[in-house]
Scaffold this motif. Structure first.
Motif, PDB file in Angstrom:
ATOM      1  N   UNK A 155       0.823  -1.210   0.000  1.00  0.00           N
ATOM      2  CA  UNK A 155       0.000   0.000   0.000  1.00  0.00           C
ATOM      3  C   UNK A 155       0.859   1.262   0.000  1.00  0.00           C
ATOM      4  N   UNK A 156       1.953   1.236   0.761  1.00  0.00           N
ATOM      5  CA  UNK A 156       2.868   2.381   0.761  1.00  0.00           C
ATOM      6  C   UNK A 156       3.451   2.570  -0.638  1.00  0.00           C
ATOM      7  N   UNK A 157       3.872   1.449  -1.235  1.00  0.00           N
ATOM      8  CA  UNK A 157       4.508   1.517  -2.552  1.00  0.00           C
ATOM      9  C   UNK A 157       3.526   1.982  -3.619  1.00  0.00           C
ATOM     10  N   UNK A 174       3.475   4.071   6.401  1.00  0.00           N
ATOM     11  CA  UNK A 174       2.402   4.246   5.423  1.00  0.00           C
ATOM     12  C   UNK A 174       1.654   5.561   5.669  1.00  0.00           C
ATOM     13  N   UNK A 175       1.370   5.850   6.960  1.00  0.00           N
ATOM     14  CA  UNK A 175       0.643   7.087   7.263  1.00  0.00           C
ATOM     15  C   UNK A 175       1.453   8.315   6.860  1.00  0.00           C
ATOM     16  N   UNK A 176       2.774   8.275   7.148  1.00  0.00           N
ATOM     17  CA  UNK A 176       3.618   9.410   6.777  1.00  0.00           C
ATOM     18  C   UNK A 176       3.589   9.607   5.257  1.00  0.00           C
ATOM     19  N   UNK A 177       3.753   8.502   4.525  1.00  0.00           N
ATOM     20  CA  UNK A 177       3.762   8.598   3.057  1.00  0.00           C
ATOM     21  C   UNK A 177       2.430   9.151   2.545  1.00  0.00           C
ATOM     22  N   UNK A 178       1.311   8.661   3.077  1.00  0.00           N
ATOM     23  CA  UNK A 178       0.008   9.165   2.632  1.00  0.00           C
ATOM     24  C   UNK A 178      -0.159  10.634   2.993  1.00  0.00           C
ATOM     25  N   UNK A 179       0.327  11.015   4.206  1.00  0.00           N
ATOM     26  CA  UNK A 179       0.239  12.410   4.622  1.00  0.00           C
ATOM     27  C   UNK A 179       0.998  13.316   3.684  1.00  0.00           C
ATOM     28  N   UNK A 180       2.269  12.980   3.439  1.00  0.00           N
ATOM     29  CA  UNK A 180       3.109  13.838   2.597  1.00  0.00           C
ATOM     30  C   UNK A 180       2.574  13.903   1.173  1.00  0.00           C
ATOM     31  N   UNK A 219      -0.548  16.103   0.750  1.00  0.00           N
ATOM     32  CA  UNK A 219      -0.237  17.542   0.753  1.00  0.00           C
ATOM     33  C   UNK A 219       0.288  17.943  -0.623  1.00  0.00           C
ATOM     34  N   UNK A 220       1.148  17.065  -1.193  1.00  0.00           N
ATOM     35  CA  UNK A 220       1.731  17.367  -2.493  1.00  0.00           C
ATOM     36  C   UNK A 220       0.651  17.404  -3.578  1.00  0.00           C
ATOM     37  N   UNK A 221      -0.308  16.449  -3.523  1.00  0.00           N
ATOM     38  CA  UNK A 221      -1.359  16.408  -4.538  1.00  0.00           C
ATOM     39  C   UNK A 221      -2.244  17.646  -4.484  1.00  0.00           C
ATOM     40  N   UNK A 222      -2.458  18.168  -3.261  1.00  0.00           N
ATOM     41  CA  UNK A 222      -3.356  19.320  -3.110  1.00  0.00           C
ATOM     42  C   UNK A 222      -2.779  20.574  -3.758  1.00  0.00           C
TER      43      UNK A 222
END
Lengths: 287, 232
Positions: free
Chosen positions: A221-223, A274-280, A283-286
């Motif tokens: 999921x992270x990948x 995984x949470x850190x990756x989804x968080x970062x 933010x980048x997508x927004x």
């Protein structure tokens, strides 16, 4: 010694002394190899919406280990667990394909039935402490047989991914097209099922039956969030899995005084990553 | 089997489980080298079922389907059959359509070359490293056609490839199908509702209504006029 001091003292000679301890080196080797295999297989299982098979098979593995103890094979649990788990995974796959019963229902049935059998079998032998060890892993109880089997498994998994890369990609991305162009999709699914079974049994020895599916799901999921290509996702998943495993290992060893279970530490680390990756990335997508 | 025949379908019936009515009944046809065969018929007439039978995606209930030995088939379905949110680049998908002569790890140089050629033909080289989820419907269908072309097919089976695409993209794809037939000698079997395509490009037409209502060249079909008036 405080946990922090303990962590800091793993340096220089202390570090060498720790990793050359046969109990710990076996844990490190088996854990790293199983993480590697589970991450590779996990990419395919997650993309095919079949990730929970790991959880179901973990519980079958738990039952098999309890049965091994019951019939006097407690020294050789793999001898009973590997064939039983392989058989279950093939059965789940075949029934899923041939009948209308969904994969989720089948996995639910196999895992709860196995759990019940396993608990009953344990009561006659090791009692509830055996249940605990099988459920949450006993990473320092690994044997040389575990080391050899996990080395063989890794060679087979990495070898299959290199040799069958094209076909595994096709079957994962678009099974209908693969079948329409004369590819034997069933055979590749069969291979994936068998390799997953062996990885689950070994992973269960390290992480425990309850935690093994995290080896399969979290790195993938992270990948998935980080990679835009299939190859990228495979590489990313392997790196994430190895980082999670070693970090979790170090944390559980460093705070030895309160005996943090290694499996739970590894899972927690992979969740945090995984949470850190989804968080970062969100933010980048927004932006 | 005649020399020019790629596939021979003899008296084939297909049903979705015993006791149900046959979706396709006693169909016989042959597909020859380098021809465009259009399969037409209303929804539920068995077009897709017949194609699935030909592609071995569905077991046939009775009859026989014979293929030329070693026949290379590629396939393009209606859009949206594959998952859109998938971690794969355009190049990876096109490469997956190539066939390996020998069992080698990863992709051989000739496979990479074939994928490159197919992407060039379909004008998607600039999208090579783009993730599929970022593509429009028309682009994705071009990518999937490139995957089919990369397999160097003798027969291309198309199941309503242009439904849900806008007219300009549809025309572009039709043009590409004809180029494939003319330049590469690919035989094309296409299920379609588009009578303009059938009139303009098909060599033969199969009118299906569970059974074969008509098979032959277009001028011979008496129902043509009715279709003509009802569509205009």
């Amino acid at each position: 010694m405080s946990p922090l001091m303990n962590l800091l003292s793993i340096g220089d000679c202390e570090f060498i002394r720790v990793i050359t301890n046969p109990m710990i080196s076996r844990a490190l080797i088996v854990g790293a190899l199983v993480s590697l295999c589970a991450a590779l297989l996990g990419v395919i299982l997650v993309l095919k919406h079949y990730a929970l098979i790991g959880h179901g098979l973990g519980e079958v593995g738990f039952a098999a280990t309890s049965i091994a103890a019951l019939v006097g094979l407690q020294q050789y649990p793999l001898l009973v667990a590997i064939p039983l788990v392989c058989l279950s995974s093939v059965l789940i796959m075949r029934i899923d394909q041939k009948s209308g019963v969904g994969g989720d229902v089948l996995i639910g049935m196999f895992s709860t039935a196995a759990l019940a059998v396993g608990v009953i079998a344990s009561v006659f032998t090791t009692g509830y402490s055996g249940v605990y060890n099988n459920m949450f892993g006993s990473i320092y109880g690994l044997t040389n047989v575990d080391v050899w089997v996990s080395a063989a498994l890794s060679v087979i998994v990495v070898g299959s991914f290199c040799l069958l890369y094209n076909r595994l990609f096709s079957v994962t991305y678009d099974e209908t097209y693969a079948r329409a162009t004369d590819m034997n999709a069933d055979m590749y699914q069969f291979i994936i099922s068998l390799l997953t079974s062996v990885a689950v049994v070994l992973g269960m020895r390290v992480m425990g039956a309850m935690m093994i599916s995290s080896f399969i799901i979290f790195p993938a999921m992270t990948a998935r969030r980080l990679a835009k290509s299939f190859k990228g996702m495979l590489i990313c998943a392997v790196i994430t899995a190895l980082i999670s495993f070693f970090t979790g290992m170090v944390i559980s060893y460093a705070v030895e005084s309160i005996q943090l279970p290694t499996g739970a530490c590894v899972v927690t680390v992979s969740v945090i990553i995984m949470l850190i990756v989804y968080g970062i990335t969100s933010i980048r997508y927004k932006k | 089997m005649k020399e020019n025949t790629l596939i021979e379908v003899r008296d084939v019936s297909i049903n979705y489980g015993s006791g149900r009515q046959d979706a396709v009944e006693h169909v016989s046809l042959d597909i020859s080298k380098g021809e465009i065969l259009a399969i037409v018929g209303s929804n539920g007439s068995g077009k897709s079922t017949l194609m699935k039978g030909i592609l071995k995606l569905m077991p046939i209930t009775c009859g026989e389907i014979e293929r030329k030995p070693g026949l290379r088939i590629s396939y393009l379905a209606q859009i949206h059959t594959t998952e859109r949110d998938f971690p794969a680049t355009v190049r990876e998908i096109v490469l997956s359509g190539t066939r390996a002569k020998h069992f080698s790890p990863f992709y051989s140089a000739s496979q990479r070359e074939k994928a490159e050629k197919a992407m060039k033909m379909l004008d998607i080289l600039p999208l090579k490293h783009v993730n599929v989820s970022a593509l429009s419907g028309g682009q994705l269908q071009r990518v999937l056609l490139a995957r089919a072309v990369a397999g160097d097919p003798e027969l291309l089976v198309l199941d309503e490839p242009c439904s849900a695409l806008d007219p300009s993209i549809t025309h572009e794809l039709y043009h590409l199908f004809c180029r494939l037939r003319d330049e590469n000698g690919v035989s094309i079997t296409i299920a379609t509702h588009d009578w303009d395509f059938v009139r303009g490009h098909a060599d033969r037409v199969l009118v299906l209504n569970r059974t074969v209502e008509y098979l032959g060249d277009l001028s011979g079909w008496s129902g043509m006029e009715a279709q003509h008036t009802c569509h205009h």
